[in-house]
Design an enzyme around this catalytic site. Sequence first.
Site, PDB file in Angstrom:
ATOM      1  N   ASN A   1      29.947 -17.300  51.712  1.00  0.00           N
ATOM      2  CA  ASN A   1      30.628 -18.073  50.672  1.00  0.00           C
ATOM      3  C   ASN A   1      31.900 -18.766  51.171  1.00  0.00           C
ATOM      4  O   ASN A   1      32.838 -18.996  50.410  1.00  0.00           O
ATOM      5  CB  ASN A   1      30.882 -17.208  49.425  1.00  0.00           C
ATOM      6  CG  ASN A   1      31.726 -15.981  49.720  1.00  0.00           C
ATOM      7  OD1 ASN A   1      32.191 -15.796  50.841  1.00  0.00           O
ATOM      8  ND2 ASN A   1      31.931 -15.160  48.715  1.00  0.00           N
TER       9      ASN A   1
ATOM     10  N   TYR B   1      36.881  -4.891  55.906  1.00  0.00           N
ATOM     11  CA  TYR B   1      36.178  -4.734  54.630  1.00  0.00           C
ATOM     12  C   TYR B   1      35.923  -3.265  54.280  1.00  0.00           C
ATOM     13  O   TYR B   1      35.017  -2.961  53.495  1.00  0.00           O
ATOM     14  CB  TYR B   1      34.858  -5.510  54.661  1.00  0.00           C
ATOM     15  CG  TYR B   1      35.036  -6.998  54.436  1.00  0.00           C
ATOM     16  CD1 TYR B   1      35.433  -7.498  53.195  1.00  0.00           C
ATOM     17  CD2 TYR B   1      34.808  -7.924  55.448  1.00  0.00           C
ATOM     18  CE1 TYR B   1      35.600  -8.851  52.972  1.00  0.00           C
ATOM     19  CE2 TYR B   1      34.976  -9.284  55.240  1.00  0.00           C
ATOM     20  CZ  TYR B   1      35.363  -9.741  53.995  1.00  0.00           C
ATOM     21  OH  TYR B   1      35.523 -11.086  53.777  1.00  0.00           O
TER      22      TYR B   1
ATOM     23  N   GLU C   1      46.384  -7.689  54.600  1.00  0.00           N
ATOM     24  CA  GLU C   1      45.446  -8.537  55.344  1.00  0.00           C
ATOM     25  C   GLU C   1      46.174  -9.452  56.330  1.00  0.00           C
ATOM     26  O   GLU C   1      45.694  -9.681  57.450  1.00  0.00           O
ATOM     27  CB  GLU C   1      44.587  -9.326  54.353  1.00  0.00           C
ATOM     28  CG  GLU C   1      43.641  -8.415  53.582  1.00  0.00           C
ATOM     29  CD  GLU C   1      42.970  -9.066  52.388  1.00  0.00           C
ATOM     30  OE1 GLU C   1      42.218  -8.362  51.698  1.00  0.00           O
ATOM     31  OE2 GLU C   1      43.195 -10.270  52.129  1.00  0.00           O
TER      32      GLU C   1
ATOM     33  N   HIS D   1      37.487 -16.473  52.278  1.00  0.00           N
ATOM     34  CA  HIS D   1      38.033 -15.255  51.680  1.00  0.00           C
ATOM     35  C   HIS D   1      39.375 -15.591  51.048  1.00  0.00           C
ATOM     36  O   HIS D   1      40.095 -16.449  51.561  1.00  0.00           O
ATOM     37  CB  HIS D   1      38.246 -14.197  52.770  1.00  0.00           C
ATOM     38  CG  HIS D   1      39.078 -13.027  52.327  1.00  0.00           C
ATOM     39  ND1 HIS D   1      38.550 -11.992  51.608  1.00  0.00           N
ATOM     40  CD2 HIS D   1      40.416 -12.767  52.471  1.00  0.00           C
ATOM     41  CE1 HIS D   1      39.514 -11.124  51.332  1.00  0.00           C
ATOM     42  NE2 HIS D   1      40.645 -11.551  51.842  1.00  0.00           N
TER      43      HIS D   1
ATOM     44  N   ARG E   1      34.450 -23.034  47.187  1.00  0.00           N
ATOM     45  CA  ARG E   1      33.116 -22.420  47.290  1.00  0.00           C
ATOM     46  C   ARG E   1      32.040 -23.309  46.668  1.00  0.00           C
ATOM     47  O   ARG E   1      30.908 -23.351  47.156  1.00  0.00           O
ATOM     48  CB  ARG E   1      33.137 -21.031  46.661  1.00  0.00           C
ATOM     49  CG  ARG E   1      33.790 -19.996  47.585  1.00  0.00           C
ATOM     50  CD  ARG E   1      34.044 -18.683  46.903  1.00  0.00           C
ATOM     51  NE  ARG E   1      34.409 -17.619  47.847  1.00  0.00           N
ATOM     52  CZ  ARG E   1      34.910 -16.447  47.472  1.00  0.00           C
ATOM     53  NH1 ARG E   1      35.117 -16.184  46.195  1.00  0.00           N
ATOM     54  NH2 ARG E   1      35.222 -15.536  48.387  1.00  0.00           N
TER      55      ARG E   1
ATOM     56  N   LYS F   1      35.168 -18.507  56.739  1.00  0.00           N
ATOM     57  CA  LYS F   1      34.141 -17.573  57.217  1.00  0.00           C
ATOM     58  C   LYS F   1      33.190 -18.246  58.216  1.00  0.00           C
ATOM     59  O   LYS F   1      33.170 -19.470  58.350  1.00  0.00           O
ATOM     60  CB  LYS F   1      33.406 -17.001  56.003  1.00  0.00           C
ATOM     61  CG  LYS F   1      34.316 -16.152  55.106  1.00  0.00           C
ATOM     62  CD  LYS F   1      33.523 -15.484  53.990  1.00  0.00           C
ATOM     63  CE  LYS F   1      34.418 -14.590  53.136  1.00  0.00           C
ATOM     64  NZ  LYS F   1      33.628 -13.875  52.090  1.00  0.00           N
TER      65      LYS F   1
HETATM   66  P1  GDP Z   1      35.597 -11.936  46.816  1.00  0.00           P
HETATM   67  O1  GDP Z   1      36.895 -11.237  46.506  1.00  0.00           O
HETATM   68  O2  GDP Z   1      35.328 -13.099  45.900  1.00  0.00           O
HETATM   69  O3  GDP Z   1      35.478 -12.338  48.270  1.00  0.00           O
HETATM   70  O4  GDP Z   1      34.407 -10.896  46.538  1.00  0.00           O
HETATM   71  P2  GDP Z   1      34.247  -9.331  46.820  1.00  0.00           P
HETATM   72  O5  GDP Z   1      35.570  -8.724  47.211  1.00  0.00           O
HETATM   73  O6  GDP Z   1      33.539  -8.749  45.637  1.00  0.00           O
HETATM   74  O7  GDP Z   1      33.250  -9.252  48.042  1.00  0.00           O
HETATM   75  C1  GDP Z   1      33.686  -9.466  49.358  1.00  0.00           C
HETATM   76  C2  GDP Z   1      32.672 -10.323  50.075  1.00  0.00           C
HETATM   77  O8  GDP Z   1      31.445  -9.611  50.186  1.00  0.00           O
HETATM   78  C3  GDP Z   1      32.285 -11.615  49.364  1.00  0.00           C
HETATM   79  O9  GDP Z   1      33.196 -12.673  49.567  1.00  0.00           O
HETATM   80  C4  GDP Z   1      30.931 -11.914  49.964  1.00  0.00           C
HETATM   81  O10 GDP Z   1      31.046 -12.498  51.290  1.00  0.00           O
HETATM   82  C5  GDP Z   1      30.342 -10.522  50.090  1.00  0.00           C
HETATM   83  N1  GDP Z   1      29.559 -10.160  48.900  1.00  0.00           N
HETATM   84  C6  GDP Z   1      30.013  -9.923  47.641  1.00  0.00           C
HETATM   85  N2  GDP Z   1      29.007  -9.593  46.804  1.00  0.00           N
HETATM   86  C7  GDP Z   1      27.882  -9.606  47.575  1.00  0.00           C
HETATM   87  C8  GDP Z   1      26.507  -9.341  47.285  1.00  0.00           C
HETATM   88  O11 GDP Z   1      26.125  -9.010  46.160  1.00  0.00           O
HETATM   89  N3  GDP Z   1      25.628  -9.461  48.338  1.00  0.00           N
HETATM   90  C9  GDP Z   1      26.035  -9.808  49.589  1.00  0.00           C
HETATM   91  N4  GDP Z   1      25.112  -9.920  50.571  1.00  0.00           N
HETATM   92  N5  GDP Z   1      27.322 -10.067  49.885  1.00  0.00           N
HETATM   93  C10 GDP Z   1      28.235  -9.974  48.903  1.00  0.00           C
END
Ligand code: GDP
Length: 135
Positions: A114, A51, A128, A117, A104, A11
Amino acid sequence: MTTNRTFTMIKPDAVAENHIGGILHMIEQGGFRVVELQKVALTAARAGEFYAVHRERPFYNDLVAYMSSGPIVAAVLEKDNAVADFRALIGATNPANAEEGTIRKKYAKSIEANAVHGSDSDENAGIEAEFFFGK
Ligand code: GDP
């Protein structure tokens, strides 16, 4: 074939801080083979499309702005049990909860920025990978 492949992005925060090499090193040390690799800047529109599944989440607009704030590195990775093993290697979404030894834990700055991905299913890995590398 997709059962042995996953998709990742390094990222914008990690690219900006010169962690491409460190992260690819951890990926290769973790037993993954890099099948495809591309550094590219996402427009907000394209980040939003990637996304789209999170469209209703409160952080969607911030996430799209962040993911289009600088270049990313997209890659397709190969390994037995690639999706689950890669999720284990990257660690929890929130780096505060990520285990020692995960990407991470080492490189992520926040729950949003973070560092990496990782696809959450074989089906999404295929979608993807196609998004970036489809012919
Ligand atoms: P992942 O599968 O671990 O990447 O997590 P998710 O699919 O739940 O979320 C996608 C991405 O959205 C994450 O990798 C973060 O970059 C972002 N994200 C997830 N949760 C949050 C949150 O609570 N706040 C913010 N600002 N970004 C978030």
